[in-house]
Design a protein around this motif. Structure first.
Motif, PDB file in Angstrom:
ATOM      1  N   LEU A  36       0.822  -1.209   0.000  1.00 20.91           N
ATOM      2  CA  LEU A  36       0.000   0.000   0.000  1.00 20.91           C
ATOM      3  C   LEU A  36       0.856   1.260   0.000  1.00 20.91           C
ATOM      4  N   SER A  37       2.010   1.198   0.654  1.00 19.09           N
ATOM      5  CA  SER A  37       2.879   2.385   0.646  1.00 19.09           C
ATOM      6  C   SER A  37       3.390   2.686  -0.760  1.00 19.09           C
ATOM      7  N   THR A  39       1.624   2.722  -3.328  1.00 24.04           N
ATOM      8  CA  THR A  39       0.594   3.400  -4.122  1.00 24.04           C
ATOM      9  C   THR A  39       0.858   4.893  -4.248  1.00 24.04           C
ATOM     10  N   LYS A  40       1.728   5.429  -3.404  1.00 22.75           N
ATOM     11  CA  LYS A  40       2.054   6.859  -3.502  1.00 22.75           C
ATOM     12  C   LYS A  40       2.560   7.202  -4.898  1.00 22.75           C
ATOM     13  N   MET A 303      -3.253   9.829  -0.249  1.00 20.82           N
ATOM     14  CA  MET A 303      -3.981   8.624  -0.642  1.00 20.82           C
ATOM     15  C   MET A 303      -3.316   7.370  -0.067  1.00 20.82           C
ATOM     16  N   ALA A 304      -1.989   7.304  -0.148  1.00 19.88           N
ATOM     17  CA  ALA A 304      -1.273   6.155   0.418  1.00 19.88           C
ATOM     18  C   ALA A 304      -1.476   6.090   1.930  1.00 19.88           C
ATOM     19  N   VAL A 306      -4.036   7.258   3.657  1.00 19.34           N
ATOM     20  CA  VAL A 306      -5.414   6.821   3.943  1.00 19.34           C
ATOM     21  C   VAL A 306      -5.558   5.313   3.747  1.00 19.34           C
ATOM     22  N   LEU A 307      -4.971   4.786   2.673  1.00 24.06           N
ATOM     23  CA  LEU A 307      -5.030   3.336   2.450  1.00 24.06           C
ATOM     24  C   LEU A 307      -4.321   2.579   3.567  1.00 24.06           C
ATOM     25  N   LEU A 308      -3.183   3.102   3.990  1.00 28.12           N
ATOM     26  CA  LEU A 308      -2.482   2.462   5.106  1.00 28.12           C
ATOM     27  C   LEU A 308      -3.317   2.535   6.377  1.00 28.12           C
ATOM     28  N   GLN A 310      -6.552   2.598   6.554  1.00 28.03           N
ATOM     29  CA  GLN A 310      -7.615   1.596   6.409  1.00 28.03           C
ATOM     30  C   GLN A 310      -7.087   0.197   6.696  1.00 28.03           C
ATOM     31  N   ALA A 311      -5.907  -0.102   6.158  1.00 24.66           N
ATOM     32  CA  ALA A 311      -5.317  -1.426   6.381  1.00 24.66           C
ATOM     33  C   ALA A 311      -4.985  -1.638   7.850  1.00 24.66           C
ATOM     34  N   SER A 314      -8.184  -2.151   9.778  1.00 25.03           N
ATOM     35  CA  SER A 314      -8.679  -3.528   9.626  1.00 25.03           C
ATOM     36  C   SER A 314      -7.862  -4.485  10.488  1.00 25.03           C
TER      37      SER A 314
END
Length: 615
Positions: A36-37, A39-40, A303-304, A306-308, A310-311, A314
């Motif tokens: 996910l990192s 994705t930056k 964005m990266a 926020v995805l991190l 979320q991960a 979870s």
């Protein structure tokens, strides 16, 4: 947690698989945040306007080393860099998926082998415990501990066991990557950590308490089920189905209520954690916008991040759920540990005597015994039984006859005095080695599920087919066995229900004979049989007992008239001893018992004759 760590001893034989599994699980947890990192770079390539003041990190270099600024790239160069970043991201996602699958497989492998070793250890431990232990425990409770408690552990193996390692690693590595992107945004999330920890610990303690309560209630329900099925014949005869149904329904309802309370507690966990993390996400988006405007972040960074988030959210949710599962598993493991730590085995001396054979001389020296501290079942018993002698014990119910039979193979140790075999105190001998030279035919014959031949061979596992048939012939069982549909390969049914009482008893005698014992113990072996079956058993015993020391516990005194010696017990003491004719001549307790049994037999015969005439 101490109870769960206790279980690790059962994985000692699987150290290599455990080490590899832990590494795989850790990698499975770390690869998702790492992917996910990455994705930056992808998002900065898609939204270049937000990154004009920053640099897109090259996926082949350690972030945040700067790459050429975007305004210096052509459209084709930007597409190439975007494709490269996307391919690297895809590679990490594929690796994360592969390692996630491997982690689940290793968790299942280790979990199932742990359960296998635990069930094996429990059963072997239960087999080694003394009879005193079973006198105080209910069978249903023990079955529940082996089955139901183990099922709780089984439900929490597999994916749950994998999460136990991978998710904490995912949280820690995800936070590390978030710090690398924006320490300021990461610091703003600190407020949610205490909330999640407090909720998880509070709910975890409640789940552990409820789980232990549920396991105890399952034991009660299993015991009610066992009693309701084991005694089904009595239940039907006395018409108490309603009472038994109500008893089982009460236990079943208690289990259901506790399960519902546990489910409610577990259900509270996810929304509380989810709402807390959702609020933090809103704060992150607002603060992230300010960071972009200030030029400290790019759109790809946010964005990266926020995805991190979320991960990590979870993973935090899974960690809290795993904690609740661990509390359930810990309660079950604690009950297992309590049972495994019960040390009620008969003590064995450091260097026990291991004779290659025995003559069969049995001596009681001032023996007294009581069950669980109750009034003595035997009081100052002294006697000697010579090798090859057939000695019968008679007396009213509760006189101590069966206790005598239990002390000879050392199922119990005497409270006072000594029991000797061939002049050696049985406490100085290994109980298993001592019992190799003995066989017992109990009053309630138990046959195991399997064939007739297999049941006879339980007396000696290495017995040949010829030896099995010879034992059956000696027990007067060969003819009826050969008349069965598959002979010795006929299935006897659970507890031997496909056979009559007399047939089961003769198979039990054959099982005792195939062992070729020097000492044979018959504990009221014909008390529950009709006259015809009893006569067949008596004919079999005339052959079987020849040349062996025999202990006969008698209910029907007609079966012991030919014994070499009859010992009469009353209230745990020897009151008479002699042959049948001698004891009758003394007109004592034996004579009174004999006349009472003779009158009872005459009345039974008269009733049987009347019934036959009417038929």
């Amino acid at each position: 947690m101490r109870d769960l760590l206790y279980l690790l001893r059962y994985l000692r034989s699987y150290r290599m698989a455990l080490v590899i599994g832990l590494i795989v699980m850790a990698l499975a947890g770390a690869l998702v945040p790492e992917a996910l990192s990455r994705t930056k770079a992808v998002f900065d390539g898609i939204f270049p306007d937000s990154a004009v003041t920053a640099a897109i990190p090259s996926p082949r270099t350690e972030w945040p080393e700067p790459a050429p600024p975007l305004e210096g790239l052509t459209a084709s160069q930007m597409q190439a860099r975007l494709l490269e970043a996307a391919l690297v991201l895809f590679a990490f996602m594929v690796a994360a998926a592969i390692f996630d699958g491997l982690s689940v497989w290793f968790a299942e492998y280790l979990g199932q082998h742990l359960l296998y070793e635990l069930r094996k250890s429990l059963f072997e431990h239960l087999q080694a415990l003394s009879m005193s232990f079973y006198d105080r425990r209910r069978l249903g409770e023990l079955i529940s501990r082996v089955n139901n408690d183990t099922m709780v552990l089984q439900r929490n193996s597999g994916k749950g066991l994998a999460w136990l390692v991978s998710e904490p690693v995912a949280v820690m590595y995800g936070v590390y990557r978030m710090v690398a992107i924006s320490p300021r945004l990461t610091l703003s999330m600190v407020i949610i950590v205490p909330v999640v920890i407090v909720v998880t610990l509070f709910l975890g303690r409640r789940v552990r308490k409820l789980s232990r309560q549920m396991q105890e209630q399952l034991g009660e329900m299993t015991n009610a089920l066992h009693e309701g099925l084991a005694a089904i014949r009595i239940i039907k005869i006395f018409g108490i189905q309603r009472e038994m149904n109500q008893h089982f329904e009460r236990e079943n309802r208690e289990v259901m209520r506790t399960e519902v309370r546990t489910a409610l507690t577990r259900a509270i966990n996810s929304p509380v954690v989810g709402i807390t993390i959702g609020l933090s996400l809103i704060a992150i988006l607002m603060l992230g916008g300010q960071e972009i405007q200030a030029g400290r972040m790019t759109g790809g960074d946010l964005m990266a991040f926020v995805l991190l988030l979320q991960a990590v959210s979870s993973s935090v949710n899974r960690v809290s759920r795993v904690n609740l599962s661990l509390q359930q598993a810990s309660a079950a493991a604690g009950r297992h540990r309590e049972l495994l730590e019960v040390d009620e085995r008969l003590p064995v001396v450091a260097n026990p005597v291991e004779p290659d054979g025995i003559e069969g001389r049995i001596t009681f020296e001032h023996v007294s015994f009581s069950y669980l501290g109750r009034s003595p079942a035997l009081r100052d018993i002294s006697l000697e039984i010579r090798p090859g002698e057939v000695v019968a014990f008679a007396g009213p119910s509760g006189a101590g006859k069966t206790t005598i039979a239990n002390l000879i193979p050392r199922l119990y140790d005497p409270t006072e005095g000594r029991v000797l075999v061939d002049g050696i105190d049985v406490r100085e001998m290994d109980p298993q080695k001592l019992r190799r030279f003995m066989s017992i035919v109990p009053q309630e014959t138990l046959l195991f599920g399997g064939t007739v031949g297999e049941n006879i061979a339980y007396g000696r596992s290495d017995a040949t087919r010829e030896e099995i048939e010879a034992a059956a012939k000696a027990a007067n069982a060969h003819d009826f066995i050969m008349a069965l549909p598959q002979g010795y390969e006929t299935q006897v049914g659970e507890r031997g229900t496909q056979l009559s009482g007399g047939q089961r008893q003769r198979i039990a005698i054959a099982r005792a004979v195939v062992r070729n014992p020097r000492i044979m113990i018959l504990d009221e072996a014909t008390s529950s049989l009709d006259n015809e079956s009893e006569n067949e058993i008596r004919r079999a015993l005339d052959t079987v007992l020849e040349g062996r020391t025999a202990i006969i516990i008698a209910h029907r005194l007609s079966t012991i008239q030919d014994a070499d010696r009859i010992i009469v017990l009353e209230a745990g003491r020897i009151v008479e001893s002699g042959r049948h004719e001698e004891l009758l001549a003394r007109r004592g307790l034996y004579a009174r018992l004999y006349r009472a049994h003779q009158s009872s037999d005459e009345r039974a015969a008269a009733l049987e004759g009347t019934a036959s005439a009417n038929a």
